[in-house]
Design a protein around this motif. Structure first.
Motif, short mmCIF file in Angstrom:
data_model
loop_
_atom_site.label_atom_id
_atom_site.label_comp_id
_atom_site.label_asym_id
_atom_site.label_seq_id
_atom_site.Cartn_x
_atom_site.Cartn_y
_atom_site.Cartn_z
N UNK A 120 12.06 -56.29 -116.85
CA UNK A 120 10.72 -56.17 -117.37
C UNK A 120 10.11 -55.05 -117.00
N UNK A 121 10.87 -53.68 -116.74
CA UNK A 121 10.16 -52.58 -116.50
C UNK A 121 10.01 -52.27 -115.28
N UNK A 176 8.90 -53.76 -104.94
CA UNK A 176 8.97 -53.67 -106.38
C UNK A 176 8.50 -52.24 -106.74
N UNK A 177 9.08 -51.60 -107.59
CA UNK A 177 8.49 -50.21 -108.11
C UNK A 177 8.70 -50.01 -109.56
N UNK A 178 7.60 -49.44 -110.30
CA UNK A 178 7.59 -49.41 -111.65
C UNK A 178 8.71 -48.09 -112.20
N UNK A 179 8.88 -47.37 -111.18
CA UNK A 179 9.93 -46.38 -111.41
C UNK A 179 11.25 -46.89 -111.78
N UNK A 180 11.83 -46.27 -113.01
CA UNK A 180 13.30 -46.83 -113.30
C UNK A 180 14.68 -46.39 -112.45
N UNK A 181 15.59 -46.89 -112.57
CA UNK A 181 16.91 -46.70 -112.14
C UNK A 181 17.18 -46.64 -110.80
N UNK A 182 18.49 -46.79 -110.49
CA UNK A 182 18.95 -47.02 -109.06
C UNK A 182 18.33 -45.66 -108.24
N UNK A 217 19.03 -44.45 -116.03
CA UNK A 217 17.94 -45.19 -115.81
C UNK A 217 17.56 -45.49 -117.34
N UNK A 218 17.32 -44.70 -118.05
CA UNK A 218 16.86 -45.10 -119.59
C UNK A 218 17.60 -46.29 -120.13
N UNK A 219 18.96 -46.02 -119.93
CA UNK A 219 19.81 -47.18 -120.52
C UNK A 219 19.42 -48.53 -119.98
N UNK A 220 19.28 -48.56 -118.55
CA UNK A 220 19.08 -49.73 -118.01
C UNK A 220 17.43 -50.43 -118.45
N UNK A 221 16.63 -49.57 -118.54
CA UNK A 221 15.31 -49.85 -118.87
C UNK A 221 15.12 -50.34 -120.37
N UNK A 222 15.61 -49.48 -121.23
CA UNK A 222 15.47 -49.57 -122.70
C UNK A 222 16.82 -50.43 -123.48
N UNK A 223 17.77 -50.49 -122.77
CA UNK A 223 18.78 -51.04 -123.48
C UNK A 223 19.64 -51.91 -122.51
N UNK A 224 19.08 -52.88 -121.61
CA UNK A 224 19.60 -53.48 -120.48
C UNK A 224 20.76 -54.25 -121.04
N UNK A 250 23.10 -58.34 -109.38
CA UNK A 250 22.15 -57.37 -110.00
C UNK A 250 21.46 -57.73 -111.53
N UNK A 251 20.36 -57.59 -111.99
CA UNK A 251 19.94 -58.22 -113.15
C UNK A 251 19.32 -57.04 -113.87
N UNK A 252 19.64 -57.21 -115.19
CA UNK A 252 19.06 -56.45 -116.19
C UNK A 252 18.42 -57.06 -117.31
#
Length: 525
Positions: free
Chosen positions: A264-265, A290-296, A361-368, A389-391
């Motif tokens: 969820x972002x 928790x952070x709103x910044x994407x990616x590992x 990070x973009x792939x994880x956030x928008x195309x999990x 790990x969840x996506x």
């Protein structure tokens, strides 16, 4: 030694640089009269910082500006040399001058100086620490990027700390010492160490020596926070007796991230402090963040900040609250907006690792639903007890576009094999002409056509396979990948306007002439 006690006016040559604009703003807060100059046009976000602070500057360089300024001190950008008429005049007339780190160190003499250094993640981590220290202690910061929370790249407070982004690049054209060496850190945060800046460093060992000298120059009671998962940093740390605390996802880390998930972002993770005196920590109790910044990559950046602040004794609850509120810095996975169902992201990535991690990070956030598990699995030797790990996220139909502007001929040539393997997460790739920055194309033998050819060779003979080579995230089974050369920004815009569809995500990674493409695209779609 710079004498600021007898200084009233300071003039910045190259004031439009993002770090120079921050240094100019900080100098103004100390009561100095500040002005400067830059090339014919200054771009955002530095322009917005200068305009907001009402700092005047000349468009273009001319020795008459130096005479007119009547300045007591001239601060020179590392990108300006004797070909600049202002620099030439300053040197010919032996006028007092320095780099901005030298000036800032003097201004921050009475603070505990926290320097964030490393090849990647400096701006995001320094910005996060600046945000946290500002809220926890009213401390100051200077970052080479604009914090989205404050729309500025600096802040001067009354607290005990001063956070600096420590750049490893040379200080002035005739001073090869890294900028970070002049801050004289009391606390040093090391994010990672990979080869970069081939125009300054012959190899990664040359960079290592500069980091080693930085550590050797720290006070005996200093503190180092470092990434234990980086293959080079632990070796450097073992050479010093300065107190060092590590962070990471592997078993060796003092502050270890566990149960990392993306949903969820947000990135969610738990942190185990292995050396805490707290009885709950000794029993294996972890702290949730928790952070709103994407990616590992941003889990690592957050871990660095958490490790430092918890080591200094700040409480978990306030750290967690401020970490969650941090929006990041501009041009680092900055979501410019969504237009007609197309999401546009602006980023500064130009090193292969940064490119790969930004696209993953973009792939994880928008195309999990597409993201391969090994993007988000933990470091080798780490554990993830009781939870995979969840996506989770809403399924999205679309393609991931990468628009990339190679930065400098020397860097592109030096890292081309790694760079060619960095785009595996993208479906569509547009490569622009190489942005020369301070370099001359006649001095190098590489072209953007060579870059595209190498990319195609690394991703399948036809250039139409998205299967990445080993070490590039092992991203497989994505839609057809198409790699194309675009000769200018107009051509890139035309392709994107014609071919981008609702559900697509476009990541623009540029430093030079393409750095406004994301904003122009938002208007054009």
């Amino acid at each position: 030694m710079i004498d600021l006690n007898n200084t009233d006016k300071i003039y910045f040559v190259g004031i439009g640089g993002i770090a120079m604009s921050a240094a100019a703003g900080i100098a103004k807060t100390y009561g100095f009269t500040v002005s400067g100059s830059d090339s014919k046009e200054v771009y955002d976000p530095a322009k917005r910082v200068l305009d907001r602070e009402k700092i005047p500057y000349f468009p273009g360089y001319n020795e008459s500006h130096i005479k007119e300024s009547r300045a007591d001190l001239f601060v020179l950008s590392a990108g300006e040399d004797l070909n600049n008429p202002e620099v030439k005049y300053i040197y010919e007339h032996k006028l007092p001058h320095c780099s901005f780190p030298k000036m800032l160190k003097v201004l921050a003499e009475d603070r505990l100086r926290v320097v964030v250094a490393g090849t990647h993640g400096k701006s995001t981590t320094a910005g996060l620490l600046g945000h946290l220290f500002k809220n926890l202690d009213d401390s100051s910061f200077m970052v080479g990027a604009v914090l989205q929370n404050y729309e500025t790249n600096f802040y001067r407070g009354d607290g005990h700390y001063f956070v600096f982004e420590g750049d490893e690049y040379k200080s002035e054209f005739d001073d090869p010492a890294p900028k970070f060496s002049y801050y004289k850190p009391d606390i040093l945060v090391l994010t990672n160490l990979e080869f970069d800046h081939p125009d300054v460093f012959a190899d990664v060992e040359s960079m290592e020596r500069e980091f080693e000298l930085l550590i050797a120059d720290m006070p005996e009671d200093g503190l180092i926070i470092y990434n234990a998962d980086d293959p080079r940093l632990p070796k450097l740390i073992h050479k010093t007796n300065i107190t060092a605390v590590s962070f990471g996802m592997g078993e060796e880390a003092d502050f270890k991230a566990e149960e990392v998930g993306f949903a969820e972002g947000y990135a969610n993770f738990r942190v185990l402090n292995k050396h805490s005196k707290d009885i709950l920590s000794q029993l294996g109790h972890t702290e949730d963040y928790q952070t709103q910044l994407p990616g590992k990559m941003n889990v690592y950046n957050a871990l660095a900040a958490i490790a430092l602040l918890r080591t200094l004794g700040f409480g978990r609850d306030q750290i967690a609250l401020d970490l969650l509120s941090y929006k990041g810095v501009k041009r680092r996975f900055e979501v410019v907006g969504e237009k007609n169902g197309i999401t546009i992201i602006d980023d500064y990535a130009h090193h292969p690792t940064a490119v790969r991690e930004t696209l993953e990070a973009a792939r994880l956030r928008y195309f999990p639903e597409d993201a391969e598990k090994d993007i988000i699995t933990l470091a080798p030797g780490s554990s993830n007890p009781g939870k995979e790990p969840e996506t989770r996220g809403k399924e999205r139909q679309g393609r991931l576009w990468a628009v990339f502007e190679p930065h400098t001929f020397s860097r592109t040539k030096a890292v081309l094999p790694e760079l060619a393997k960095s785009f595996g997460a993208a479906d569509e790739v547009l490569i622009s002409e190489i942005y020369p920055a301070r370099e001359k194309s006649s001095e190098y033998t590489i072209t953007s056509a060579d870059v595209v050819s190498r990319f195609i060779g690394s991703n399948g003979a036809s250039g139409l396979s998205a299967k990445a080579s080993a070490g590039a995230g092992k991203l497989t089974n994505y839609k057809t990948q198409n790699i194309r050369l675009v000769h200018d920004k107009r051509e890139a815009l035309d392709i994107l306007k014609k071919e981008a569809k609702p559900g697509d995500v476009i990541v623009v990674m540029a430093v030079g002439s393409f750095n406004r493409l994301a904003y122009e695209l938002k208007e054009a779609l």
